[in-house]
Enzyme design. Structure first.
Site, PDB file in Angstrom:
ATOM      1  N   ARG A  45       0.846  -1.186   0.000  1.00 23.22           N
ATOM      2  CA  ARG A  45       0.000   0.000   0.000  1.00 23.22           C
ATOM      3  C   ARG A  45       0.879   1.232   0.000  1.00 23.22           C
ATOM      4  NH1 ARG A  45       2.064   2.059   3.806  1.00 23.22           N
ATOM      5  NH2 ARG A  45       0.690   3.839   3.524  1.00 23.22           N
ATOM      6  N   GLY A  46       0.216   2.394  -0.182  1.00 22.62           N
ATOM      7  CA  GLY A  46       0.969   3.635  -0.359  1.00 22.62           C
ATOM      8  C   GLY A  46       1.061   3.873  -1.862  1.00 22.62           C
ATOM      9  N   ALA A  47       0.779   5.117  -2.281  1.00 26.65           N
ATOM     10  CA  ALA A  47       0.624   5.409  -3.709  1.00 26.65           C
ATOM     11  C   ALA A  47       1.812   4.957  -4.577  1.00 26.65           C
ATOM     12  CB  ALA A  47       0.337   6.894  -3.882  1.00 26.65           C
ATOM     13  N   ARG A  86      -7.391  -0.463  -7.076  1.00 31.60           N
ATOM     14  CA  ARG A  86      -7.680   0.667  -6.180  1.00 31.60           C
ATOM     15  C   ARG A  86      -7.844   1.932  -7.035  1.00 31.60           C
ATOM     16  NH1 ARG A  86      -4.318   1.261  -0.817  1.00 31.60           N
ATOM     17  NH2 ARG A  86      -6.321   2.109  -0.145  1.00 31.60           N
ATOM     18  N   GLN A 194      -2.439   2.691   9.814  1.00 34.84           N
ATOM     19  CA  GLN A 194      -1.141   2.803   9.126  1.00 34.84           C
ATOM     20  C   GLN A 194      -0.140   3.606   9.953  1.00 34.84           C
ATOM     21  OE1 GLN A 194      -4.117   3.118   7.654  1.00 34.84           O
ATOM     22  NE2 GLN A 194      -4.057   2.502   5.500  1.00 34.84           N
ATOM     23  N   ASP A 235      -1.883  10.876  -2.490  1.00 34.92           N
ATOM     24  CA  ASP A 235      -2.297   9.830  -3.430  1.00 34.92           C
ATOM     25  C   ASP A 235      -2.626  10.401  -4.808  1.00 34.92           C
ATOM     26  OD1 ASP A 235      -2.998   8.639  -0.604  1.00 34.92           O
ATOM     27  OD2 ASP A 235      -2.758   6.993  -2.025  1.00 34.92           O
ATOM     28  N   ASN A 245      -5.386  12.343   0.054  1.00 33.90           N
ATOM     29  CA  ASN A 245      -4.503  11.517   0.896  1.00 33.90           C
ATOM     30  C   ASN A 245      -5.392  10.753   1.874  1.00 33.90           C
ATOM     31  OD1 ASN A 245      -1.798  10.676   1.618  1.00 33.90           O
ATOM     32  ND2 ASN A 245      -2.049  11.832   3.496  1.00 33.90           N
ATOM     33  N   LYS A 246      -4.779   9.948   2.694  1.00 35.57           N
ATOM     34  CA  LYS A 246      -5.517   9.099   3.635  1.00 35.57           C
ATOM     35  C   LYS A 246      -6.594   9.855   4.392  1.00 35.57           C
ATOM     36  CE  LYS A 246      -5.354   5.627   4.142  1.00 35.57           C
ATOM     37  NZ  LYS A 246      -6.332   4.765   3.432  1.00 35.57           N
TER      38      LYS A 246
HETATM   39  O1  MRU Z   1      -4.729   3.177   1.902  1.00 36.75           O
HETATM   40  P1  MRU Z   1      -3.241   3.415   1.874  1.00 36.75           P
HETATM   41  O2  MRU Z   1      -2.539   2.906   3.082  1.00 36.75           O
HETATM   42  O3  MRU Z   1      -2.627   2.924   0.586  1.00 36.75           O
HETATM   43  O4  MRU Z   1      -3.107   4.989   1.885  1.00 36.75           O
HETATM   44  C1  MRU Z   1      -1.826   5.538   1.789  1.00 36.75           C
HETATM   45  C2  MRU Z   1      -1.768   7.003   1.942  1.00 36.75           C
HETATM   46  O5  MRU Z   1      -2.763   7.685   2.008  1.00 36.75           O
HETATM   47  C3  MRU Z   1      -0.392   7.618   1.887  1.00 36.75           C
HETATM   48  O6  MRU Z   1      -0.335   8.740   2.716  1.00 36.75           O
HETATM   49  C4  MRU Z   1      -0.088   8.048   0.451  1.00 36.75           C
HETATM   50  O7  MRU Z   1      -0.283   6.968  -0.412  1.00 36.75           O
HETATM   51  C5  MRU Z   1       1.285   8.581   0.300  1.00 36.75           C
HETATM   52  S1  MRU Z   1       2.502   7.310   0.361  1.00 36.75           S
HETATM   53  C6  MRU Z   1       4.009   7.973  -0.033  1.00 36.75           C
END
Ligand code: MRU
Length: 348
Positions: A45-47, A86, A194, A235, A245-246
């Site tokens: 996970r994470g963009a 996603r 997270q 994201d 973002n999250k």
């Molecule tokens: O649902 P996730 O855990 O994939 O969400 C991740 C985030 O929102 C991060 O802050 C974002 O992807 C930046 S990662 C460098």
């Protein structure tokens, strides 16, 4: 250095982030379906990380269908399936498009082995570039910190969320090494934690002082002057500088504004959606209700309750002090700064 994504010839190793911090275990992906499932389940996970994983997923898919007479249609199907995992992080589509544009340089008469080799090189390049971008972001971002401060972050924008180092946490690592970050406050980041599970674990590995708080404590921590800056990842960033973002990031930004605390976003250009005018158009993923109704497998809300579970929110650019990219630091008016960034990328 922590590497949550590793490519070993015919196998993609993904650090299973759903098991952290209790278990450090890698998933061996030998076909693209396992990669797609890992993205869907947030095992990776994470963009930026899901973009890198999808790129290798395409390599695995291409290898799976290398002997098929339907290689080209199968490859399209692989890309389509990975793209459906996603919806919010644009890095996923950016990486898939980049991979498919490499494939499109070949045709039906090409040797499939050459296509696969080119795809593998591209996926390796995407991962290496991500690491390189993060190192540049870290250096540009660290310049914003010239006296020792405590910072707050939300979710995990670290090595776990990228090919290495991290975006927001890359900046933290660099500024910490220069003596300008004394402590990181990590929001726990409901519902999937997270912050508490991943950011806390990651920073502790590097001996960076970190304190976790529940999401509803952020305002009070700011009021008590316990943090002097906020730094988060992204994201998707639109042309006007709005940032997805999250979920919870928007609330943190509003609180930062109220307390006069700078709110920084760190992200590579692969997170910018240059086709989208404003954050209002960003598709926001909604996830399973059980993420909210259950905690560690135990029901914490009445059976049959209505749930709204958006995984992301959009922070309007008016709340953002600066966006740190590998090309430098952008400040408002963001329409202009992002248009200039596009010119820089094109080398104009
Ligand atoms: O649902 P996730 O855990 O994939 O969400 C991740 C985030 O929102 C991060 O802050 C974002 O992807 C930046 S990662 C460098």
């Amino acid at each position: 250095m922590l590497q949550s994504i590793q490519w070993k010839e015919n196998c993609l190793l993904l650090l299973n982030q759903t098991l952290l911090p209790n278990k450090v275990e890698y998933i061996e992906c030998r076909d693209y379906q396992v990669v797609a499932e890992a993205i869907r389940r947030l095992e990776v996970r994470g963009a930026p990380a899901i973009g890198v994983a999808a790129a290798f997923g395409i390599v695995l898919g291409a290898k799976e269908f290398s002997n098929s007479q339907y290689f080209w249609t199968s490859l399209l199907k692989v890309a389509e399936e990975l793209g459906q995992t996603r919806p919010t992080a644009v890095n996923l589509f950016w990486a898939i498009e980049r991979m498919m544009s490499v494939a499109s340089r070949y045709d039906k008469n090409s040797d499939i082995a050459d296509v696969i080799l080119a795809l593998e090189h591209e996926a390796i390049a995407i991962a290496a570039e991500d690491l390189d971008m993060n190192s540049k972001i870290a250096h540009f971002g660290a310049e914003l910190f010239n006296i020792p401060v405590s910072v707050l972050t939300h979710c995990n924008a670290g090595a776990l969320a990228t090919a290495g180092l991290g975006t927001a946490l890359g900046v933290v690592r660099q500024a910490f090494s220069e003596g300008n970050i004394t402590r990181v406050f990590a929001d726990e980041t409901r519902p999937l934690l997270q912050g508490a599970r991943l950011t806390a674990w990651e920073l502790m590995q590097d001996n960076i002082p970190v304190t976790i708080i529940t999401d509803n404590m952020t305002g009070w921590v700011m009021k008590k002057n316990m943090v002097q800056a906020v730094i988060v990842g992204a994201d998707r960033i639109t042309l006007n500088g709005d940032v997805a973002n999250k979920i919870g990031t928007y609330g943190v930004a509003v609180l930062a504004k109220e307390h006069n605390i700078p709110f920084y976003v760190a992200a590579p250009v692969s997170t910018f959606d240059f086709t989208m005018e404003s954050g209002l158009n960003i598709p926001i993923e909604e996830r399973d209700a059980t993420e909210v109704t259950h905690f560690a497998g135990i029901r914490t809300a009445p059976e049959g309750i209505e749930v709204f579970n958006p995984a992301f929110d959009v922070t309007p650019s008016s709340l953002i002090t600066a966006i740190i990219t590998e090309y430098g630091v952008l400040k408002g008016p963001y329409n202009e700064a992002i248009a200039e960034l596009q010119q820089k990328i094109k080398g104009v």
